[in-house]
Design a protein around this motif. Structure first.
Motif, mmCIF file in Angstrom:
data_model
loop_
_atom_site.group_PDB
_atom_site.id
_atom_site.type_symbol
_atom_site.label_atom_id
_atom_site.label_comp_id
_atom_site.label_asym_id
_atom_site.label_seq_id
_atom_site.Cartn_x
_atom_site.Cartn_y
_atom_site.Cartn_z
ATOM 1 N N UNK A 1 5.527 5.684 -1.710
ATOM 2 C CA UNK A 1 4.892 6.726 -0.886
ATOM 3 C C UNK A 1 4.505 7.923 -1.746
ATOM 4 N N UNK A 2 3.564 8.695 -1.209
ATOM 5 C CA UNK A 2 3.251 10.012 -1.767
ATOM 6 C C UNK A 2 3.577 11.017 -0.672
ATOM 7 N N UNK A 3 4.356 12.026 -1.028
ATOM 8 C CA UNK A 3 4.656 13.111 -0.090
ATOM 9 C C UNK A 3 4.172 14.383 -0.760
ATOM 10 N N UNK A 4 3.186 15.042 -0.153
ATOM 11 C CA UNK A 4 2.567 16.169 -0.834
ATOM 12 C C UNK A 4 1.970 17.132 0.179
ATOM 13 N N UNK A 5 1.714 18.343 -0.281
ATOM 14 C CA UNK A 5 1.017 19.325 0.562
ATOM 15 C C UNK A 5 -0.486 19.232 0.358
ATOM 16 N N UNK B 1 -6.168 14.213 0.090
ATOM 17 C CA UNK B 1 -7.512 14.193 0.692
ATOM 18 C C UNK B 1 -7.392 13.742 2.157
ATOM 19 N N UNK B 2 -8.025 14.465 3.090
ATOM 20 C CA UNK B 2 -7.798 14.191 4.520
ATOM 21 C C UNK B 2 -7.943 12.720 4.903
ATOM 22 N N UNK B 3 -8.988 12.062 4.393
ATOM 23 C CA UNK B 3 -9.209 10.670 4.844
ATOM 24 C C UNK B 3 -8.156 9.698 4.323
ATOM 25 N N UNK B 4 -7.359 10.142 3.306
ATOM 26 C CA UNK B 4 -6.324 9.259 2.732
ATOM 27 C C UNK B 4 -4.973 9.413 3.441
ATOM 28 N N UNK B 5 -4.874 10.411 4.323
ATOM 29 C CA UNK B 5 -3.560 10.713 4.920
ATOM 30 C C UNK B 5 -3.193 9.655 5.968
ATOM 31 N N UNK B 6 -1.998 9.062 5.815
ATOM 32 C CA UNK B 6 -1.491 8.095 6.799
ATOM 33 C C UNK B 6 -0.669 8.773 7.894
ATOM 34 N N UNK C 1 0.841 -1.202 0.000
ATOM 35 C CA UNK C 1 0.000 0.000 0.000
ATOM 36 C C UNK C 1 0.879 1.257 0.000
ATOM 37 N N UNK C 2 0.510 2.200 -0.831
ATOM 38 C CA UNK C 2 1.260 3.460 -0.889
ATOM 39 C C UNK C 2 1.050 4.249 0.409
ATOM 40 N N UNK C 3 2.142 4.681 1.015
ATOM 41 C CA UNK C 3 2.043 5.475 2.252
ATOM 42 C C UNK C 3 1.826 6.936 1.852
#
Ligand code: NAP
Length: 311
Positions: A33-37, A40-45, A1-3
């Motif tokens: 992983x995705x590192x971004x500013x 979507x809130x519910x997707x944030x790990x 799973x992508x973090x």
């Protein structure tokens, strides 16, 4: 799973931290992983946060496993009623070493009486020999990550070091004290006092008029902790009377310190603009990446803040 990692600090920090964070994540073995500013809130790990950053309502980040603070101090985030995930604070090698340098530098300034020679170029041959460090008593309030390292560095230089903390410590070569009686002893012997406590409900105004009065006449106060640790009016009164010889202050109730504040003009105060120590992006990014690695491996997070204690 992508973090999915949200970067929730100010824009200029993104420019500073993006590349070091990517290097650190890859160094920690996190490659998917995705590192971004913008996630979507519910997707944030995980979220990398600064108390003055764009996220002030944590409720929508309902799947977030941890908020990872960029700074050591957490007083502006731990009380947020929407903060439902664990909060880790910053313990960073670069931050710690920076504080050790700032504290030892300012302690040595006062110990050696450097000001007399820096400001006193008046043709007078002042041959005052300072005592050795081993004859100088320094007390440090707060023996955490920063206080303990500063105590150790001062001990290494030979100073007679006393430290005070909430729980009793046992640090080699340091007189470790705790409790109200311990505080009275730490203050009563402090020729130079260093404040490295966090700001909590229990530490606010820890240095009030009564406690300042317990210090030896002519003592020096150095505060790189937090402004509200000191009752400013009490300190100014003690400085005016000469009971406290000098205060070197890096942190204030209001920052930047307003131009009209009496500290600026006071001859016995040195103001530094909250520069005692700074989180260093390369080393701090490794701490953040390690916590994400731990979260993904089901291991306990490092440097968690206790919401009951507030630090
Ligand atoms: P830390 O590891 O959490 O250590 C805090 C220390 O304070 C611990 O020894 C703790 O006691 C003690 N303490 C807390 N509440 C207390 C109380 N009520 N009575 C007695 N002792 C108490 O924090 P740190 O990383 O060393 O950082 C300390 C503070 O430095 C930060 O909170 C921040 O405000 C400040 N700081 C300033 C700058 C700057 O540039 N000026 C930079 C970084 C940090 P226990 O050990 O018993 O828990």
């Amino acid at each position: 799973m992508t973090v999915q990692i949200l970067f929730a600090a100010k824009e200029e920090r993104w420019a500073q931290y993006e590349a070091p964070l990517r290097r650190a994540l890859e160094g920690a073995g996190i490659t998917d992983y995705v590192l971004s500013r913008d996630i979507a809130p519910e997707a944030v790990d995980y979220m990398v946060v600064a108390p003055n950053g764009p996220v002030q309502d944590f409720a929508p980040y309902r799947n977030c496993k941890a908020a990872l603070n960029l700074w050591a101090g957490v007083e502006n985030i731990i009380g947020n009623p929407t903060l439902h995930m664990p909060l880790a604070r910053m313990v960073d090698h670069g931050l710690t070493r920076g504080m050790v340098e700032w504290v030892t530098g300012h302690v040595l300034r006062h110990h050696l009486g450097m000001d007399a020679h820096i400001h006193g170029q008046d043709g007078k041959w002042r041959k005052d020999i300072p005592p050795l460090a081993e004859e100088r008593r320094v007390s440090i309030l707060g023996l955490g990550e920063l206080g303990a390292e500063c105590a150790d560095a001062l001990r290494y230089l030979g100073f007679d070091v006393t430290g005070w903390s909430r729980s009793q410590k046992d640090l080699p070569g340091i007189r470790c004290l705790a409790g109200e009686e311990g505080l009275a002893e730490a203050l009563g012997t402090a020729e130079i006092l260093v404040l490295l406590l966090p700001k909590t409900a229990d530490t606010e105004n820890v240095l009030n008029a009564e406690r300042i009065a317990q210090m030896p006449r002519g003592a020096v106060i150095i505060n790189p902790g937090r402004g509200p640790l000191i009752d400013d009016d009490a300190l100014l009164a003690a400085l005016d009377e000469g009971r406290i010889a000098h205060a070197t202050l890096d942190v204030f109730r209001t920052e930047p310190l307003p131009p009209e504040h009496p500290y600026w003009a006071h001859p016995s105060v040195t103001v530094t603009p909250h520069i005692a120590s700074e989180t260093r992006d390369e080393t701090a990014s490794r701490v953040i990446a390690e916590n994400i690695r731990r979260g993904e491996a089901g291991e306990p997070f490092l440097h968690l803040v206790d919401p009951k204690l507030g630090y």
